[in-house]
Write an enzyme that holds these catalytic residues in place. Structure first.
Site, PDB file in Angstrom:
ATOM      1  CG  LEU A 153      -1.908  -1.127   1.394  1.00 48.78           C
ATOM      2  CD1 LEU A 153      -2.627  -1.028   2.739  1.00 48.78           C
ATOM      3  CD2 LEU A 153      -2.916  -1.121   0.259  1.00 48.78           C
ATOM      4  CG  ASP A 154       0.625   4.270  -3.028  1.00 48.52           C
ATOM      5  OD1 ASP A 154       1.431   3.408  -3.415  1.00 48.52           O
ATOM      6  OD2 ASP A 154      -0.142   4.886  -3.794  1.00 48.52           O
ATOM      7  NE  ARG A 155       6.389   7.790   2.898  1.00 49.94           N
ATOM      8  CZ  ARG A 155       7.400   7.441   3.714  1.00 49.94           C
ATOM      9  NH1 ARG A 155       7.225   7.454   5.022  1.00 49.94           N
ATOM     10  NH2 ARG A 155       8.555   7.075   3.216  1.00 49.94           N
TER      11      ARG A 155
END
Length: 602
Positions: A58-60
């Site tokens: 998952l993106d930051r």
């Protein structure tokens, strides 16, 4: 040194572990996390194991469910499930507007556009990748928003963000592809960021401090037992409100404060302010909720990065320090009163001290002007009982904090991760801690097996404070390791003696006046690294640090290396660090202010 950031574990057995990732942390190690501050590394430490198999990320700034394999025997089966698209992944997103239909599918192909970004491809465009997103409107929300449930049939980078932006319903908080964003992306890279590297001139988006995208559900077959598994993540506060149909005034307030300051707050903004403070607290939950409590000092609100420009709020154990950078926010200002009321409602057991920053802060550091200093840093709290001294913990080490002492209470929180990284490199080494303040770097070195840690500062008072920190950690301070004097004079003296150190830490103030000579990081940092290079052992390290926001990464790097070369040495940049992303988020695509270079000298 043990680093504490708590990752909630939803499920675990001997083969797999499912976690609810918080927003603000990368999924796996990268150059910035250095294997210390990412979900994979943190879960490994929580579970005390060396291996985790990673098959999705998952993106930051995206929160929600992730599954990892705990054993290589389980890894192959999990890999087959993901590669065969047999894993069901559902997301929730709060978006602007409403899709034309209550449910539908977006099949627009995507293509890389450079600089880590993607875009919707033209029909038949070479290099495009198929992408399919399913959506359903869960609820329409007052104010012109919708809560969508999203399903991925493919897993392209930024797929959900691009498909929703293309449909005219960008995700709230998406500063890249979001509101005022997707149509504004330039056709070619432009040199606009402070690092000087080629990068896209990204729009500021809608000003909301987090991407409202949450991985809410994950279903797959157990890689070893074959049992069907399904997991639902707890919803963050904003998603809970959206799901129940409540209004989201924090979104509107964040937008209205983009070009303003909290000094503009009015009583009607109380609900929005409460929402933004709760959102800031939620981001720090991995620090707050850690059951071991190895860290009790961190930033709770970081100005515009939390959509509250003009203020910061730092936690030091049972004490909060509210710093007001907007000169309009004086004691008695209605907006300040509103902010303090909401802070004490959210954190009722903690005292709140105020800091009212003048334009020329360096003058107070120089003169210590009594009455003026008390105006800037009042001795009494703005709320709750006085706490003239508190003990806090950072990464397992104790520090003495004095909230009523002056402008700085004894520890610079933005250096937490740098101190943790240093702890792994000091065993058996000698360290020179220049501009040591209360000797935090020296303490980290001493606790972690350094051969010697020499703390050097112009102030006897802060050196004595540093000795208190040593005593708080059951160390006996040696006066020989706490040297009072001008850093530049001492560096020249060490050079004449041919005294060398394995690690030299440079963390100077941005501006100072020493012996009637003015010094600034922006103009004179190269001179400092020249002196440091002369006292650094062959193969040794220089940690060059500055918190001067107006100095770009590129300029700082060039000055530091130029200074080393002026001493007849060569430097290799081993790493570049900045303030912790979890509790020091930046607004939009800004680079932040803290710059730390790790230079290895020949």
């Amino acid at each position: 040194m043990q680093v504490n950031v708590y990752i909630p574990i939803i499920y675990q057995d001997e083969d797999i572990v499912v976690v609810n990732k918080p927003a603000g942390l990368p999924t796996h190690p990268d150059e910035e996390s250095a294997g210390n501050f990412d979900v994979v590394s943190l879960v490994q430490r929580q579970l005390k194991q060396d291996y985790l198999g990673v098959h999705h990320r998952l993106d930051r700034e995206v929160s929600g469910l992730l599954v990892f394999a705990r054993r290589k025997e389980a890894n192959a089966g999990l890999a087959r499930s993901f590669e065969g698209r047999q894993v069901e992944k559902e997301y929730l997103a709060v978006v602007w507007g409403r899709p034309p239909q209550r449910a539908g599918v977006n099949n627009s192909p995507l293509i890389e556009s450079g600089q880590g970004l993607w875009k919707v491809a033209r029909p038949g465009e070479k290099g495009s990748k198929p992408a399919t997103t399913r959506y359903r409107v869960e609820r329409e929300i007052a104010g012109g928003y919708s809560l969508l449930r999203l399903g991925l049939e493919t897993g392209r980078t930024h797929q959900l963000r691009l498909h929703l932006a293309q449909s005219g319903c960008p995700i709230v908080g998406d500063y890249i592809y979001g509101k005022n964003g997707v149509a504004s992306l330039p056709a070619r890279p432009q040199k606009t960021n402070n690092s000087g590297s080629s990068a896209r001139a990204l729009p500021a988006g809608d000003g909301f401090p987090r991407l409202l995208l949450h991985a809410a559900r994950l279903a797959f077959t157990h890689p070893v037992t074959g049992k069907p598994l399904s997991f639902d993540a707890d919803l963050p506060a904003t998603f809970l409100k959206a799901h129940s149909g409540q209004m989201l005034p924090e979104i509107e307030l964040a937008g209205s404060l983009r070009a303003a300051s909290v000094s503009q707050l009015k009583p009607k903004d109380k609900a929005g302010l409460a929402g933004l403070l709760a959102l800031a607290a939620e981001r720090r939950a991995p620090l707050t909720d850690d059951p071991v409590q190895l860290t009790t000092a961190y930033r709770l609100v970081n100005g515009a990065g939390d959509a509250l420009p003009g203020i910061t709020l730092d936690r030091f154990g049972s004490t909060l320090i509210l710093s007001c950078y907007d000169e309009a926010l004086e004691q008695g200002h209605p907006a300040l009163k509103l902010v303090v009321e909401e802070i004490t409602r959210l954190w009722p057991d903690w005292s709140v001290y105020g800091r009212f920053r003048p334009r020329q802060l360096s003058n107070l550091y120089k003169t210590g002007a009594g009455s003026e200093l008390r105006e800037v840093a009042p001795e009494l709290p703005l709320a709750r009982q006085p706490r003239p001294e508190v003990n806090i913990v950072e990464n397992g080490l104790s520090y003495v904090i004095k909230p009523a002492e002056g402008i700085s209470p004894g520890l610079f929180l933005d250096m937490r991760e740098v101190r943790a990284r240093l702890a792994n490199r000091v065993e058996g080494k000698t360290l020179l801690n220049c501009f040591s303040y209360t000797c935090a770097f020296g303490l980290v070195a001493a606790v972690n097996g350094a051969k010697r840690a020499l703390n050097l500062d112009a102030g006897r008072k802060v050196l004595d404070w540093g000795k208190q920190n040593y005593l708080a950690n059951n160390l006996t301070p040696d006066d020989y390791d706490f040297v009072e004097g001008d850093v530049f004079d001492w560096l020249n003296r060490f050079a004449r003696r041919e005294q060398r150190f394995d690690i030299v830490v440079l963390d100077p103030p941005s501006y100072s006046t020493v012996k009637k000579k003015r010094w600034s990081a922006e103009k004179n940092y190269a001179e400092l690294t020249t002196l440091a290079a002369k006292v650094t052992a062959p193969g040794g390290l220089v940690l060059a640090c500055t918190n001067l926001a107006g100095l770009s990464r590129r300029s700082f790097r060039q000055m530091a290396i130029t200074g080393v070369e002026a001493a007849g040495r060569k430097a290799q940049v081993e790493a570049y660090y900045h303030e912790p992303a979890l509790d020091f988020p930046t607004a939009g695509n800004s680079e932040g202010y803290l710059k730390v270079l790790v230079l290895k000298l020949d």
